[in-house]
Every structure is written in structure tokens, then in C-alpha cells.
Design a protein around this motif. Sequence first.
Motif: not given
Length: 639
Positions: A325, A362, A410-412, A431, A433-434
Motif C-alpha cells: 500500500c 478486515e 483494497r488498502c484503506a 478516509t 481506499k485504493s
Amino acid sequence: MMMMASLRVAVFIFLQWGLHYATCRDVILPTGPLYRVAGFPLTLPCAVTGYEGSRTQDFEWYLYREDAGGKQIGIISTRDQGFPYAPFTARVRSGEVRVERDSGDKARLMVQRLRPEDQGTYECYTPSTDSTYQGNYSAKAAVKVIPDTLQISYTRSLVGQPLPEGAELTLTCSASVQSKEHTHLSVTFGKRGGEGSGSGAGGEVSTVREIISIDRVLGVIPGSSGSYKKRYNDGEITLEKRNGEAGRDVYVMRMSAVQPEDSGSYFCEASQWILDPDGTWQKIAQRTLDIGNLTVLRLAESLSVASTPRGEVTLQAGSPLSLTCEVSGLPTGGNSGLLVQWMKRGSVSSDVAGTGGGVEVEVARMNPDGVVSWGDDLSRGGGGSMEKVGEGRYSLRLFSARPSDSGVYRCAVSVYAGRRNPSPSSAATFTQKSDGVTVNLKTKEVLVSAVAELPRGPLLKRGSTIALVCNITVTTTGPARLQVQWLQRSIPEPVIIKGDRPPSEQPPPTPPVEEKLRLVASLTYEGVAQIYANGSDVSIDRLSTDSFRLRVHSATSEDQGLYVCQAEVWGQDPHGGWYNTGAKAESSAVTVYLYARAADLLLIPLVIGVSSALFIGIVIIATVTCCFMNRLARQRVQK
């Protein structure tokens, strides 16, 4: 009597004199000497009381210069436009010197820019409107004009480079004054314009906000507008006074995390104060210095989150999975907390595997304090790690990926601007996300089927032991293990709706509502038996590699019903770990019905027989007794 009359006359005369004295005219000016700074305004308020006549009084102002030998110079009058003497004629005409009324009997002499030659004694005179000349009609105050020594500067200006939301901002301002009189300094940091303004040349807008100040007695006062007071109380905005060079004090304002509302044109303002003889503080000089323009970029505009590798990743089951990430556009200064999470949607066991369907769960998180914790994801059985591998780079590694690890990752990233260690209940500032990375796991082909049966034997009765066998067939390459579950539900009964219509016209029975399967027992791929049945004596065991048995001891009517066997196949990865291949099978339902025992069948006739015998015996005895008593009664009558 004569003495009393004389006393009354004397008291009356005294009261008249006192009342007349109390209403004498009185003109009031501030007590001097008043020290004011050349080049800055002078305000002299004058009030008159105890007058007669019109409620609107006239005022005339005179100056007695020290260098003119006490000669009187007319300054300005409210009733005569030609009153000013030559030194003040042009200044009165231009408005630099003027009179402003507060009311009919109160007025102020206003000198916009005081000059050194304006030093002297000022007199406020009020022409008489009284019937008799009583009291004083003028008042005087000395004004001392001191040189302007107030200096202000800054060490670093804002160069117009945008700052991301949450970045730290530090502004410095130096101020000093060299005066023989005892004066104090106050310094204020402020800005003009609101969010998004101030980015143009000069930032000239009408909105002016004070951010924070150090007042004349060294008290720190936050601005009342916006969120400045709250941010000051939370320690996010501070102002510090430091000793500088050449007698100049340095004032340092620090914002730990700028917000969008902080955009604008910044200035530093220094004021010189003096304590007048009447005990009031007066501002006698002030200078404002523009520091520059600031534009705060919202995190939504500056923050960028990306996952690598991009697109799609295909791996063999048991291979390591590595995702990174990459975060950019973060606030500078390192005073903002960062929460990084890896999320996953979908799995190989779902119908939408690899398409992002299902619930997003998660996998792992790294809290702002650097502590890593794992979520509810099942991939932890194969081991993994989450680390910060560089500035703004966070990795997720699964040492042995399994089919259940497939899905969209996904990276948050959640940013807590200005809060390095936020509380668990704190809301993130922003926030983001990717884009998703699709992870596919290739597995060897596995075919599995399950057949459940009730072995032939004597009829099952209540109290007997129910034995069910599940035979499983697996076709695959390499080592494999089975995990088996037994489930049960009651035998459904059709719902019949009764009505007044004849049987031929009755509607067909409503199909039964199938009851949800209840888990009875399971045997894991590791050979651990788990019993879930409530109140029943149940056991589960393995008869052979692909044959499993469920036994219900001392069965009751609650144990009859439909039984189903479910099987899952687990494979072995190259590292020796076991994973769920996702291959599963379910057998057809087997019906288990319990018959009544022979002892139960004989119990009903026995009870009926005994009851009938007792009833007949009681009837016979009652009949015989009744006949005997009737016969005995007739014999007594005949005698």
C-alpha cells in the motif's frame, strides 16, 4: 417662636444655594498628562453637565503650545466654521482634525495623525447658555507627543506553497518599542478571508479574523471566531513569546494541524499601550505586517492511496502473497495519526469469487501507534505479517496463500489530522481506499461426493441406538483430508386447511415449510470431534479413510427426523499446512423413524383390562348389596 422662624428661613436659603450649586455648569476632560505617539490618532472626549438651555451644546477647542509661550490657538468649533487658526485650517478642511458628537452634551476632538508640534495643553470650552454665569465653562488637559519607535518584522513569510490538511504551520513575528515612557506591547496573529480565499494577490477580502493574541499583560487570548478557541483549548494552536536579538521579542504561533478554514492572507499586528492617569489602558500605536497567503489543500484533494501490484494476481495454492500500500500527500510534520487497513471482499468459496462480491472484511490493520492486529479473515492459519517498509509504504504478506484468501484486496487509509495518538472513539479526518487488487488462487481439481445411509437391522425403537454411516468418494491428486458434519431436521407435516366445503372441494394441503438444518456433530480434518446436540447422547467417529459414522444412543422421539451428511475436502500446501480446497458435497436426506417398544404396546391393554375389571366388580357388588337390602326390608314388614 422668633428663633424657629429664623431657623426655617436659614434652612430654606441653604437648600436653595445647595440646589443652585449642584446644577452649576461643569466641563470634563480626561486627566493629563496624556502620552500619545506621533503619526497615530489622538482622541479627547469632552462632556458638559449642569447647564441650562438647549440640550445640544456647542464646543470650541484651543491649543496652548509649549513652544509658543502659552499663546492660544483655535483648533475647531462646532458653531463657527471660520474658527480654526492658520495652523489647523487645512487640517480641519481635509477632515484630519474634526469633532464627533456622542450626544448633545458630549463630543470628541479627533486628530487623525498627531504631529510633534501638536504637543501642549488642550482646552475644551463650552459657550454659555445659562441664565447666570455659574460653574466652569472649560477644562484643560496636557498632551505629550512621543516619537514613534514601534517596530515589527517577520523572519519567514508564507511563499504561497499549498499545505495539505493536517500539516503543521509555524509563523514568527518580532516586535519592539523604545520609549522613555512605561508602555506595554500586545501582538495578534490573524488572517483575512475564509476558506479558499486569500490565494489571489494581496488576498484583499473584507473578513478579518483574529487567531490568537498575547495581550498587554502577557495573557494569551484565542480568537473568538471559527474554531480557534476550541483548538487552543485542545492544544492545537499555541503562541509563545521568546527573547530575541537587539531587544526585540519574538512571537511564535504554531498550528499543529491546519484545516481548510485556515486558508487566507495572514498578518501580524503589534500594538503599543499606555496606562493613563485615570487608570484606563489606551492603545497609542499599532502596526500591521502582512506575512503572506496560505492555501490549505483538503485531504480529499491531496491524499493518494494505491495498491501494488495492480490489476490481477494469480498464484498457486500455498504460494506466498505480497501486497503493498503506497500513501502520498500526507500532512508534513509527523503529527497526524495514520490507520492503515487491508480489506478483502469475496473468496473462492463464494459464488462471486474474484469479482468483489460478498461482505468486505478486515484482513489486518496497523493502528496509529504501530500495533498490528488481524481481523476475522481465515487466512491467518497460513501465517502472515503486516509491516511499514518505508515512508508511506505498508506491506501485507501471507506466507502460504489458500483458496479462502482469494478475493479483491483494497488498502484503506484513515488520517487523524493533528492527532498522533487518537482515542478509539475519535473520528478520522478523512478516509480513502485504493483500487482493488484481484487475487486468484489456482487449486488442483477436486471431485467429492457423499452418500448417507441407515444400515439394515432391527426396527429402531425409542431407547435404541441410531447408527448412520456417511460414505465419501474423493478424486484428487496429492494428500487430502475430509471434514464431516451431520445435520438434522424434523420430518415436515403438510398443512391442511379445514373449511365448511365438502371434501371434494377442499383445496390440496399446503406444502410443508422446511425446517432449518440443525448441526448435530462434526469431525474436523484434524480428527477432533465436536458435539452440538442438546440433551442427546451422540458420538461421531471414522470407520475408515472415507467412511464416517454418527451414533445417537438411547434415542428419543426428538432424535427422529431427516439426517444429512456434509463433507469438505482439505488439501496440503507445499509447506505442509492444510487448507480448505473449497470442494464440498452434501448427501441426500436419510429418514429416521422410531417405533414404540413392545412393553409400551402391552401397557395400554393392561390398563384398559384392569380398569374394566374394577368397574364390573364394583357394579356387581353394588347390585348384590341393593337386592339384599330390599329383601331384608320386605321380611321386616311381613313380621
